[in-house]
Design an enzyme around this catalytic site. Structure first.
Site, PDB file in Angstrom:
ATOM      1  N   ASP A  25       0.782  -1.286  -0.012  1.00  0.00           N
ATOM      2  CA  ASP A  25       0.167  -0.006  -0.096  1.00  0.00           C
ATOM      3  C   ASP A  25       1.008   1.413   0.013  1.00  0.00           C
ATOM      4  O   ASP A  25       2.170   1.216   0.483  1.00  0.00           O
ATOM      5  CB  ASP A  25      -0.957   0.048   1.361  1.00  0.00           C
ATOM      6  CG  ASP A  25      -2.107  -0.898   1.137  1.00  0.00           C
ATOM      7  OD1 ASP A  25      -2.155  -1.733   0.359  1.00  0.00           O
ATOM      8  OD2 ASP A  25      -2.903  -0.736   2.121  1.00  0.00           O
ATOM      9  N   HIS A  76      -6.128   3.074  -4.129  1.00  0.00           N
ATOM     10  CA  HIS A  76      -6.213   3.103  -2.628  1.00  0.00           C
ATOM     11  C   HIS A  76      -6.400   4.510  -2.316  1.00  0.00           C
ATOM     12  O   HIS A  76      -5.944   5.211  -1.295  1.00  0.00           O
ATOM     13  CB  HIS A  76      -4.788   2.802  -2.075  1.00  0.00           C
ATOM     14  CG  HIS A  76      -4.482   2.668  -0.850  1.00  0.00           C
ATOM     15  ND1 HIS A  76      -5.396   2.100   0.072  1.00  0.00           N
ATOM     16  CD2 HIS A  76      -3.608   2.991   0.170  1.00  0.00           C
ATOM     17  CE1 HIS A  76      -5.050   1.994   1.285  1.00  0.00           C
ATOM     18  NE2 HIS A  76      -3.812   2.643   1.501  1.00  0.00           N
ATOM     19  N   HIS A  80      -5.765   9.472   0.586  1.00  0.00           N
ATOM     20  CA  HIS A  80      -5.647   8.690   1.699  1.00  0.00           C
ATOM     21  C   HIS A  80      -6.472   9.004   2.775  1.00  0.00           C
ATOM     22  O   HIS A  80      -5.970   9.233   4.065  1.00  0.00           O
ATOM     23  CB  HIS A  80      -4.134   8.535   2.062  1.00  0.00           C
ATOM     24  CG  HIS A  80      -3.758   7.086   2.885  1.00  0.00           C
ATOM     25  ND1 HIS A  80      -3.769   6.931   4.259  1.00  0.00           N
ATOM     26  CD2 HIS A  80      -3.558   6.064   2.281  1.00  0.00           C
ATOM     27  CE1 HIS A  80      -3.550   5.687   4.463  1.00  0.00           C
ATOM     28  NE2 HIS A  80      -3.327   4.923   3.247  1.00  0.00           N
ATOM     29  N   HIS A 171       3.257  -2.444   3.467  1.00  0.00           N
ATOM     30  CA  HIS A 171       3.629  -1.353   3.215  1.00  0.00           C
ATOM     31  C   HIS A 171       4.616  -1.021   2.362  1.00  0.00           C
ATOM     32  O   HIS A 171       5.777  -1.435   2.457  1.00  0.00           O
ATOM     33  CB  HIS A 171       3.303  -0.261   4.185  1.00  0.00           C
ATOM     34  CG  HIS A 171       1.803  -0.076   4.674  1.00  0.00           C
ATOM     35  ND1 HIS A 171       1.661  -0.877   5.760  1.00  0.00           N
ATOM     36  CD2 HIS A 171       0.909   0.675   4.241  1.00  0.00           C
ATOM     37  CE1 HIS A 171       0.369  -0.602   6.078  1.00  0.00           C
ATOM     38  NE2 HIS A 171      -0.289   0.315   5.112  1.00  0.00           N
TER      39      HIS A 171
HETATM   40 ZN   LIG Z   1      -2.838   3.209   3.244  1.00  0.00          ZN
END
Ligand SMILES: [Zn+2]
Length: 206
Positions: A25, A76, A80, A171
């Protein structure tokens, strides 16, 4: 594509194939994205990057490199946000639709899956996901690499627990996760698992 249940977060799929999906991510991020791409090229595996629209706009060459290497780019959001706290349909729609457009205009591919930041959902987000026909992807296992207490060892242990049909979350920005990955890949391969993208995983559902 299989029919997906409405308003449910997909953490794994039932499949008779020995497949697992590693997901990363928050990129693309200069420095870290290249480290991951080099590793996956050496290991000859494909993964899924859940990218932030603004980061794709800031680093288009990295997004194109991800796509050219055969990985999946996924949505995504653009900035954010915490969608669980958002009720404005237009604002949520803009986050998702603009990110679809940024990724499409940058790489030529259109994302087919979405992951909410913090895996945080509210009714308004589900409405927009239904409109856009985007499945919402969670995780069966997470590195917990956002936790300051996490170590290369703890990340390795958590991610190596994955089994057939599972989605694993790490991540892009985590150097600890990058260092744990070669061993994670070795351990998952030792279980007979092979690595696929999230959309391939969904397509393997039995
Ligand atoms: Zn994220």
């Amino acid at each position: 594509m299989t029919t997906l249940p409405a308003q449910s977060i997909i953490r794994s799929v039932k499949t008779d194939q020995p497949v697992v999906a590693l997901t990363f991510d928050d990129g693309p991020l200069p420095g870290q994205t290249e480290v991951l791409l080099d590793l996956f090229a050496r290991e000859k595996i494909a993964v899924t990057f859940f990218e932030v629209g603004n980061n794709v706009a800031a680093h288009p060459a990295l997004a194109r490199a991800i796509h050219a290497a055969g990985h999946e780019l996924a949505n995504h959001s653009k900035t954010h946000p915490d969608f669980g706290k958002m009720t404005d349909l237009d604002a949520i729609r803009a986050e998702l639709v603009e990110t679809q457009a940024i990724i499409r205009e940058t790489t030529g591919m259109t994302p087919v899956v979405f992951r909410a930041p913090y895996i945080s959902h509210g009714p308004a987000l589900w409405t927009v996901l239904d409109e856009l026909q985007l499945p919402s992807i969670g995780h069966a296992h997470t590195a917990c690499d956002w936790d300051a207490q996490s170590t290369r060892e703890s990340i390795m242990e958590r991610c190596s627990q994955a089994g057939p049909g599972d989605i694993v979350l790490l991540h892009t920005w985590s150097e600890k996760s990058a260092k744990a990955l070669p061993e994670i890949i070795t351990r998952l391969r030792a279980k007979g698992l092979r690595f696929v993208t999230v959309s391939e995983l969904l397509a393997s559902a039995s």
